[in-house]
Each structure stands twice: as structure tokens, then as C-alpha cells.
Design a protein around this motif. Structure first.
Motif, PDB file in Angstrom:
ATOM      1  N   GLU A 158     -67.728 -29.507   8.970  1.00 56.65           N
ATOM      2  CA  GLU A 158     -67.454 -30.936   8.853  1.00 56.65           C
ATOM      3  C   GLU A 158     -67.499 -31.558  10.235  1.00 56.65           C
ATOM      4  N   HIS A 197     -77.318 -23.963  12.794  1.00 52.48           N
ATOM      5  CA  HIS A 197     -78.247 -24.537  11.821  1.00 52.48           C
ATOM      6  C   HIS A 197     -79.407 -23.552  11.706  1.00 52.48           C
ATOM      7  N   CYS A 232     -76.136 -29.476   4.905  1.00 49.33           N
ATOM      8  CA  CYS A 232     -74.707 -29.363   5.216  1.00 49.33           C
ATOM      9  C   CYS A 232     -73.937 -28.776   4.039  1.00 49.33           C
ATOM     10  N   ASP A 260     -69.147 -37.910   7.824  1.00 46.57           N
ATOM     11  CA  ASP A 260     -68.632 -37.391   6.561  1.00 46.57           C
ATOM     12  C   ASP A 260     -67.146 -37.704   6.474  1.00 46.57           C
ATOM     13  N   LEU A 271     -71.891 -31.148  12.133  1.00 46.97           N
ATOM     14  CA  LEU A 271     -72.982 -31.680  11.324  1.00 46.97           C
ATOM     15  C   LEU A 271     -74.016 -32.418  12.166  1.00 46.97           C
ATOM     16  N   TRP A 309     -78.383 -33.980   4.695  1.00 48.90           N
ATOM     17  CA  TRP A 309     -77.088 -33.817   4.034  1.00 48.90           C
ATOM     18  C   TRP A 309     -77.030 -32.565   3.166  1.00 48.90           C
ATOM     19  N   THR A 336     -78.899 -33.642  10.880  1.00 40.89           N
ATOM     20  CA  THR A 336     -78.954 -32.639   9.816  1.00 40.89           C
ATOM     21  C   THR A 336     -79.041 -33.304   8.455  1.00 40.89           C
TER      22      THR A 336
END
Length: 247
Positions: A148, A222, A163, A60, A153, A160, A158
Motif C-alpha cells: 500500500e 515490481h 498492485c 490508494d 505502489l 492498479w 504501477t
């Protein structure tokens, strides 16, 4: 220098800049990343990601316009890997992908720079010459529930939208195709984001733990949306959970 910056350290030394330039460089990125590069304007950066074909986050970054070129404000530790990944897609296009000088700066308040495109409460961001190292950015970001980087992430782990990309402006659903677009769009329009990356008070690490920050008493996990438990619930996340319907 503005009064509030006198003696203030603002440089984010864990960030680096990659410059992409050459023939139709915006068109090149437009077909790769999650946000709209074609309409990118000066002093209005956008958060975006490079995904796997399945829609999982690899890298990212924030995208800044630099005249006809583009700058990627990315993790310093991942800059080389990101540049190499982008080069795989370049093929024979006359485009350069190179690290460049300068630094990313941040302040929690004031008028320097522009608001962080993810969330105004994150503060102000700008590019400039290297300077004294900023303090407080990571904790400030985490307490606002914003994640971030590869440590949080994951790399190809993961999805998107898990996130919180839709809520934090990291994806365009109107720009057209990009790597991972099909699954990302399907999840959005079917409202099937079943898990979220969240920030929570520090506890025992487990399978769903991505990163721990003992110095702040926080961790990134998560979690399934029905099992967020003690996760921090900033206003933007509460709104997303209450109104999950696609636009």
C-alpha cells in the motif's frame, strides 16, 4: 474497553482522514475511484484507488461511509495531495473536501472494529479518537504480501491490477466508468496482468525495487509473474497465479 485492548496501542499515526460531503458526493466519487461507492455501507469499508487515465495508481485508500458523507482513510503524508487532486475534479459541485479529526485504529485480532476489507488476516480496523501508537502493523501487512501507499505502489508508475487490486478487493468490474477504467477492465478480461507487486526477503536493491525495510528483512519489488523468484507467496497470491481467469 474490551479485555484484549486494555493497555494496547492501536492508533495508526501514519494514516489520516479526509471527509467529503455535499450534494451527490457518492456520485462524484463513483465516477472517479476504482471501487463501488454507491453501495457502500456503514461498517463495511472498501479499498480503492484514484488512477491515471492509463490505469496506474496515484493514491490508494479505504473508503468509509459516514452518514451521507464519505471518509477516506489515507496516507497522512499524501492526504493534502489527494485532497487537491480530488478538488480538480470537483469543478463547481457543492462538495467539501477537508481533513477531519479522528484517527485510524488497528488490531491484529479481537472484536473491535471490522475486518480489513482487503484480507481478513490483516486484522481489525476502526475509526476513533487518537490514542497510543500501534506497533507491528507494517511488518504484519508485509508478511501477508499486502502492499500500500506511494512508497510501495508508486505514483503513476504501477497499473492498479499489478498492485493485486482484483485479489484484494480494490476494484469493481460492474460499477461502471471511472478514471482509468478502460485499461483496467481490458487487462482483467484478457487476463494480462504480467507483473505483480510482491514482498520478498531483503536483497540488493535494483530497478524493480520499490521499498526496502531492513528492520524486517523485507523489500517490495515490481516483478514479472514468470520471475517472482523468492517472493513471499501467501495463499491469496498462489490462488491468483494458479487461476488467473477473469470472473
Amino acid at each position: 474497553m474490551r479485555a484484549y485492548l486494555r493497555g494496547m496501542a492501536t492508533c495508526l499515526t501514519d494514516r489520516a482522514l479526509i471527509r467529503l460531503a455535499g450534494e451527490d458526493v457518492r456520485g462524484f466519487l463513483q465516477g472517479l475511484v476504482t471501487n463501488d461507492v454507491a453501495t457502500l455501507k456503514a461498517e463495511a469499508p472498501r479499498w480503492a484507488a484514484l488512477l491515471t487515465p492509463q490505469g496506474k495508481a496515484l493514491f490508494d485508500f479505504l473508503i468509509w461511509a459516514d452518514g451521507d458523507a464519505v471518509l477516506l482513510d489515507c496516507e497522512a503524508a499524501e492526504a493534502e495531495a489527494l485532497a487537491k487532486r480530488l478538488a480538480l475534479y470537483r469543478l463547481r459541485r457543492p462538495i467539501t473536501i477537508e481533513p477531519t479529526g479522528g484517527a485510524v485504529h488497528w488490531a491484529a485480532e479481537g472484536t473491535e472494529g471490522v475486518p480489513d476489507p482487503r484480507l481478513a488476516q490483516l486484522g481489525r480496523r476502526w475509526l476513533g479518537a487518537p490514542g497510543a501508537v500501534a506497533a507491528g502493523w507494517t511488518e504484519h501487512r508485509l508478511r501477508l504480501g499486502v502492499t500500500e501507499g506511494v512508497a510501495e505502489l508508486g505514483s503513476g508508475e504501477t497499473l492498479w491490477l499489478e498492485c493485486n487490486a482484483a485479489e484484494l478487493g480494490g476494484v469493481s468490474f460492474t460499477k461502471g466508468c471511472y478514471v482509468g477504467q478502460e485499461n483496467t477492465a481490458r487487462m482483467h478480461y484478457r487476463s494480462t496482468v504480467n507483473r505483480r507487486l510482491v514482498v520478498a526477503p531483503l536483497g540488493e536493491a535494483g530497478k524493480r525495487t520499490r521499498a526496502t525495510y531492513p528492520e524486517f528483512g523485507l523489500m517490495v519489488e515490481h516483478r514479472r509473474v514468470e520471475d517472482l523468484g523468492d517472493a513471499l507467496r501467501p495463499a491469496w497470491l498462489e490462488l491468483a497465479l494458479a487461476e488467473p481467469a477473469a470472473e
